[in-house]
Each structure stands twice: as C-alpha cells, then as structure tokens.
Design a protein around this motif. Structure first.
Motif, mmCIF file in Angstrom:
data_model
loop_
_atom_site.group_PDB
_atom_site.id
_atom_site.type_symbol
_atom_site.label_atom_id
_atom_site.label_comp_id
_atom_site.label_asym_id
_atom_site.label_seq_id
_atom_site.Cartn_x
_atom_site.Cartn_y
_atom_site.Cartn_z
ATOM 1 N N MET A 198 0.830 -1.207 0.000
ATOM 2 C CA MET A 198 0.000 0.000 0.000
ATOM 3 C C MET A 198 0.865 1.258 0.000
ATOM 4 O O MET A 198 0.585 2.224 -0.702
ATOM 5 N N ASN A 199 1.989 1.253 0.780
ATOM 6 C CA ASN A 199 2.856 2.414 0.828
ATOM 7 C C ASN A 199 3.436 2.728 -0.546
ATOM 8 O O ASN A 199 3.588 3.887 -0.919
ATOM 9 N N VAL A 200 3.805 1.673 -1.302
ATOM 10 C CA VAL A 200 4.346 1.872 -2.645
ATOM 11 C C VAL A 200 3.298 2.510 -3.542
ATOM 12 O O VAL A 200 3.581 3.441 -4.301
ATOM 13 N N LEU A 201 2.067 2.027 -3.451
ATOM 14 C CA LEU A 201 0.988 2.592 -4.261
ATOM 15 C C LEU A 201 0.718 4.045 -3.870
ATOM 16 O O LEU A 201 0.478 4.890 -4.738
ATOM 17 N N MET A 202 0.748 4.334 -2.571
ATOM 18 C CA MET A 202 0.534 5.703 -2.116
ATOM 19 C C MET A 202 1.674 6.609 -2.593
ATOM 20 O O MET A 202 1.441 7.761 -2.989
ATOM 21 N N PHE A 203 2.890 6.085 -2.547
ATOM 22 C CA PHE A 203 4.048 6.851 -3.034
ATOM 23 C C PHE A 203 3.880 7.173 -4.514
ATOM 24 O O PHE A 203 4.044 8.330 -4.941
ATOM 25 N N LEU A 204 3.532 6.164 -5.298
ATOM 26 C CA LEU A 204 3.336 6.369 -6.733
ATOM 27 C C LEU A 204 2.174 7.316 -7.000
ATOM 28 O O LEU A 204 2.204 8.098 -7.961
ATOM 29 N N GLY A 205 1.150 7.257 -6.134
ATOM 30 C CA GLY A 205 0.026 8.169 -6.275
ATOM 31 C C GLY A 205 0.446 9.617 -6.092
ATOM 32 O O GLY A 205 0.001 10.507 -6.826
ATOM 33 N N GLY A 206 1.327 9.867 -5.098
ATOM 34 C CA GLY A 206 1.834 11.219 -4.884
ATOM 35 C C GLY A 206 2.680 11.698 -6.049
ATOM 36 O O GLY A 206 2.574 12.855 -6.476
ATOM 37 N N VAL A 207 3.520 10.799 -6.585
ATOM 38 C CA VAL A 207 4.347 11.154 -7.743
ATOM 39 C C VAL A 207 3.462 11.474 -8.946
ATOM 40 O O VAL A 207 3.679 12.470 -9.652
ATOM 41 N N LEU A 208 2.455 10.615 -9.193
ATOM 42 C CA LEU A 208 1.545 10.832 -10.319
ATOM 43 C C LEU A 208 0.804 12.161 -10.174
ATOM 44 O O LEU A 208 0.591 12.881 -11.161
ATOM 45 N N PHE A 209 0.409 12.481 -8.951
ATOM 46 C CA PHE A 209 -0.272 13.755 -8.703
ATOM 47 C C PHE A 209 0.594 14.927 -9.159
ATOM 48 O O PHE A 209 0.123 15.849 -9.839
ATOM 49 N N MET A 210 1.891 14.902 -8.806
ATOM 50 C CA MET A 210 2.768 15.998 -9.176
ATOM 51 C C MET A 210 3.040 16.012 -10.674
ATOM 52 O O MET A 210 3.187 17.091 -11.272
ATOM 53 N N VAL A 211 3.107 14.838 -11.311
ATOM 54 C CA VAL A 211 3.281 14.798 -12.767
ATOM 55 C C VAL A 211 2.109 15.495 -13.450
ATOM 56 O O VAL A 211 2.287 16.303 -14.373
ATOM 57 N N VAL A 212 0.896 15.184 -12.980
ATOM 58 C CA VAL A 212 -0.302 15.823 -13.543
ATOM 59 C C VAL A 212 -0.286 17.327 -13.273
ATOM 60 O O VAL A 212 -0.599 18.137 -14.157
ATOM 61 N N VAL A 213 0.101 17.717 -12.053
ATOM 62 C CA VAL A 213 0.153 19.136 -11.698
ATOM 63 C C VAL A 213 1.142 19.878 -12.587
ATOM 64 O O VAL A 213 0.859 20.974 -13.093
ATOM 65 N N ILE A 214 2.321 19.280 -12.793
ATOM 66 C CA ILE A 214 3.336 19.923 -13.629
ATOM 67 C C ILE A 214 2.832 20.072 -15.058
ATOM 68 O O ILE A 214 2.973 21.138 -15.679
ATOM 69 N N ALA A 215 2.221 19.015 -15.594
ATOM 70 C CA ALA A 215 1.708 19.065 -16.962
ATOM 71 C C ALA A 215 0.627 20.137 -17.101
ATOM 72 O O ALA A 215 0.633 20.929 -18.061
ATOM 73 N N ILE A 216 -0.297 20.188 -16.150
ATOM 74 C CA ILE A 216 -1.385 21.174 -16.207
ATOM 75 C C ILE A 216 -0.827 22.592 -16.038
ATOM 76 O O ILE A 216 -1.240 23.526 -16.741
ATOM 77 N N SER A 217 0.115 22.755 -15.125
ATOM 78 C CA SER A 217 0.682 24.079 -14.874
ATOM 79 C C SER A 217 1.376 24.626 -16.111
ATOM 80 O O SER A 217 1.230 25.810 -16.459
ATOM 81 N N ILE A 218 2.142 23.773 -16.786
ATOM 82 C CA ILE A 218 2.836 24.218 -17.993
ATOM 83 C C ILE A 218 1.851 24.463 -19.126
ATOM 84 O O ILE A 218 1.983 25.426 -19.892
ATOM 85 N N ALA A 219 0.838 23.585 -19.225
ATOM 86 C CA ALA A 219 -0.181 23.771 -20.267
ATOM 87 C C ALA A 219 -0.899 25.107 -20.085
ATOM 88 O O ALA A 219 -1.110 25.854 -21.052
ATOM 89 N N LEU A 220 -1.265 25.428 -18.862
ATOM 90 C CA LEU A 220 -1.953 26.688 -18.594
ATOM 91 C C LEU A 220 -1.003 27.881 -18.740
ATOM 92 O O LEU A 220 -1.429 28.980 -19.122
ATOM 93 N N HIS A 221 0.277 27.661 -18.451
ATOM 94 C CA HIS A 221 1.283 28.706 -18.700
ATOM 95 C C HIS A 221 1.265 29.112 -20.172
ATOM 96 O O HIS A 221 1.261 30.303 -20.505
ATOM 97 N N GLU A 222 1.233 28.111 -21.047
ATOM 98 C CA GLU A 222 1.213 28.399 -22.482
ATOM 99 C C GLU A 222 -0.107 29.034 -22.903
ATOM 100 O O GLU A 222 -0.141 29.853 -23.829
ATOM 101 N N VAL A 223 -1.203 28.664 -22.235
ATOM 102 C CA VAL A 223 -2.486 29.326 -22.502
ATOM 103 C C VAL A 223 -2.381 30.809 -22.160
ATOM 104 O O VAL A 223 -2.966 31.667 -22.836
ATOM 105 N N GLY A 224 -1.617 31.120 -21.113
ATOM 106 C CA GLY A 224 -1.407 32.511 -20.734
ATOM 107 C C GLY A 224 -0.722 33.307 -21.823
ATOM 108 O O GLY A 224 -0.930 34.525 -21.930
#
Length: 448
Positions: free
Chosen positions: A1-27
C-alpha cells in the motif's frame, strides 16, 4: 500500500506539472490571439506528436513527453537588415563567429511567416502588447499559486500553536539530574503541574485578559516576562471553566522571534535569556485563516524563492557538495522535478499524516511549484519569458530616446543576436537540471 501511495503522490505531481505548464502556455496564447498574432501551434509536451487537431489558424496537440509545452508565434525576430543581407559592410567580429548560426536560427524561426502576416508579426506589435503576451504565462502560474495556497490556508488551515495544553511536565530537572527520564526528590516541581493543569486544558485568559485560541506565544510571552510572580489563568476542561494561579520559574531559555523560532547570533549560536518557565507545551492545530492572509503567505514564499534564485550559483555549489560529499541537502534549497515528485510521494505514503493533511500538503506543494515557475520565468535572460520582456522594454526605451532627439526609422531590437548567450543559458539550465536530478535521486532532501 505504501508503494501505491508513493506512486500516487508522484503521479499527482506529474499531472500538476503538466497542467501548470499547459496553462502557462495558454497565458501566452490568449493575449497573442487577442492582439491578432498568428499562432501556428499550441503543443503540450515534446517529441513525437500523439494526436492533434486544428481550430482556425492554430494546431493543438499532445506530444509523447508531456512535461513541457510551447506555442509558436510568427515573426518573433525581425528579418536580417538589407545592408547585412547584401554584405555591403565588412562583417564584424560577431558576424564572423556567429553570423551563420544566427541566420540559420532566424530562418527557422521565420519559416512559418506568410505574406498575409505582414503587420501582425510579433516584432511588429506595440511594445506593451509584446510585454503582455510574454508575461501572460508567468501571470497564470502566479494565479494558480494564489488559488492553490489560498485553498490550503482558508480551507484546510495552517498548523498553529494553540492555547490548548498538549503536555505538562511534572518537574524541572536539576543540573545534576538533567539527563534523567523521571523526576527525583531533588527536582523542582514544575509550576504548570503544581497549578493542576492537564493535557487538553484550553487557557482562555491570563491575568484577566482574554487570549485567542491561536495566541500561544502571547500567553508564553507573559509567562517569560514574569518569573517569580503569580499569574492568574482561566482555562476550560471538558467544557467547564476553571481558574488557577502559577508562578513561573526563573530559568535560561532560548530567545524566540515573533513566530516562536529560536534566534541565533551572527555565528549561528542560539541566543538564550533568563526568563520565566512553567513546564507545559502547546497543542498544534490546523486553523483556517482569512482570505486577507493569502497575499502575505504568497509574498513570503516568493521572497524565499527569489532568494534562492538570486543566490542560485552558490546554491548549486551547495547541492554539488551535498550530492558528492557528506553534507546534508538544504531543505530550502532548489530541487528538480524528480525531487518535487519524490517529496509528494513521501508525503502521500507517510502513515503518520492524516489524509486531510496529505491533501493540504500536496496542494501547497503544487502552489509553491507554480510560484517557482512564475519567478523563474521572470529571470531576464533568453530563452526565458523575462528575456523577451527585457528585449521589448529595451526597444521601448530606444524608441523613446529616438523620439526625443527627432530620429526616425528606429530598427527593432534584434534579440536573436543574443543567440550565443541563449545557448549558454540553456546549457547552464540543462547542467543545473542534471545535477539536481542526480542529487534528488542519490542524495534527496529529507523531509521526515
């Protein structure tokens, strides 16, 4: 479960980074289109195109590596002056060394320019429009930072030392018994214990003056300033209001600043002073803050980020020494995308953190990331947005001076001539990124 939770946190930041950069370009995209500039492409990621579609003049698409993005705007650089193209002047040192490189880059940048684009090229736009377009991306990241951090401090709250007692010490250890784990007859009974205070009691007033629930340091300030004097306390226990008195014991304690942190001198030595001490500690709770607190919190974070950027060369030296030596990483130092993902994973996988606190920490991390993107992109060097802004502002100054002296036909500032410096900056960024990734893998920052 800890491994899955760790990967979940990493995936969350990957999505955040992708969205942040995408919206940066929208700006960048929205004001560019608003000002009539043709934008042939808006792409998320780099590498091979996975899919794309065209709306109007712009092709929108997703590429294989979604950790980045860009928009292409026509006419970023002016054409080569006719005198240079016809080689009517003897080429200078710059043209001898870098002329072909600059010409090739100019041709590639302007390959999408069409005859119908005349008058709506980037370098032909008024100065203020160019500045707005280039600041649009960082501005979006600033808004995201405000929004995410605002949600955290107004919705989830901020860890705050409260006037609820978390622990009461039975005694104040004597010098001969400083390392003992139990009280002895030689030890002085702690004033808070003698006054009958227990963990869970919430102090509501001191010497008849009400204290707010989040005003622990206001309470301890009275205690520290009145050693040997009786202090009247009102507190609640189980919903019932009670009263007691205690007399602070004079002892040497660390000097604290307004936020309750120990103060050190110029040598890093902790300052101490003879103050009152009663032997109790505070319970930390998440307390929601008003919206008016958001600007100050964001401002403090931006000051911290700005300090890191201002001293980036020395910070990178410190990272290198930690990565290849025995020193510990500075928890307030720079990290790579890998480091941000790792921190998010560790937070999400930590069993001692409540789910609400995990969500708040991840949102706060995402907000801080966007503030870092905002600040970093304002560095006045190409290829960053700040470099284009400085180029446009310089041209504005140049044109203003020309008008004052009655000069006409002022040539646009040709920022592509800074291409060699741009390559140096890009290489430095790649080198720093590689070092940070190495350090974040083999010598990561310890947050627990």
């Amino acid at each position: 479960m800890n491994v899955l939770m760790f990967l979940g946190g990493v995936l969350f930041m990957v999505v955040v980074i992708a969205i942040s950069i995408a919206l940066h370009e929208v700006g960048h995209l929205i004001p560019a289109k608003k000002f009539g500039l043709r934008v042939p492409q808006y792409m998320i990621g780099f590498g091979k195109t996975i899919f794309s579609f065209k709306r109007g003049e712009t092709e929108y698409g997703l590429k294989a590596l979604p950790l980045g993005g860009y928009i292409s705007m026509v006419g970023m650089y002016p054409p080569r002056p006719a005198t240079e193209a016809g080689k009517q002047k003897k080429p200078g040192f710059f043209n001898k060394i870098f002329g072909q490189m600059v010409d090739d880059a100019r041709s590639q940048a302007n390959e999408n320019v069409q005859s119908s684009d005349e008058g709506r090229l980037f370098y032909q736009l008024p100065i203020y429009k160019r500045v707005i377009i280039m600041l649009g991306g960082p501005f979006v990241n600033l808004l995201l930072g405000f929004l995410l951090i605002g949600v955290v401090i107004t919705g989830f709250g901020v860890p705050t030392t409260t006037t609820t007692v978390s622990e009461v010490y039975q005694c104040i250890a004597s010098a001969e018994n400083a390392d003992a784990t139990e009280c002895t007859a030689k030890d002085t009974e702690a004033p808070a214990y003698a006054a009958g205070l227990l963990p869970g009691d919430t102090i509501t007033s001191v010497n008849g003056t009400a204290v707010a629930h989040d005003a622990w340091y206001e309470l301890t300030g009275v205690i520290r300033d009145h050693p040997g004097q009786s202090i009247a306390l009102t507190y609640t226990r189980g919903g019932v209001e009670q009263q007691t008195t205690l007399k602070p014991y004079l002892t040497e304690r660390p000097v604290l600043d307004d936020q309750g942190y120990p103060v050190t001198d110029e040598n890093g030595t902790m300052k101490t002073a003879q103050v009152g001490f009663v032997g109790m500690s505070s319970q930390v709770e998440n307390i929601a803050q008003p919206v008016t607190e958001v600007p100050s919190v964001v401002g403090n974070q931006l000051l911290t980020i700005g300090n890191v950027i201002l001293h980036l060369p020395q910070r990178m030296v410190d990272v290198a020494q930690a990565a290849f030596g025995t020193e510990e990483r500075d928890p307030n130092g720079p990290v790579s995308i890998v480091g941000v993902g790792r921190i998010a994973g560790e937070i999400n996988a930590h069993e001692g953190i409540a789910m609400g606190d995990k969500i708040a920490s991840l949102l706060s991390l995402a907000g801080g990331l966007n503030l870092a993107l905002f600040a970093f992109n304002l560095i006045p060097l190409l290829p960053l947005d700040g470099g284009h802004v400085i180029g446009a502002l310089y041209e504005g100054v140049k044109r203003t001076v020309a008008r004052i002296f009655g000069r006409k036909n002022v040539a646009p500032v040709d920022t592509i001539k800074l291409l060699p410096l741009t390559y140096v900056v890009a290489a430095a960024m790649l080198l720093m990124g590689g070092l940070l990734i190495y350090a974040d893998i083999f010598k990561p920052i310890s947050i627990f």
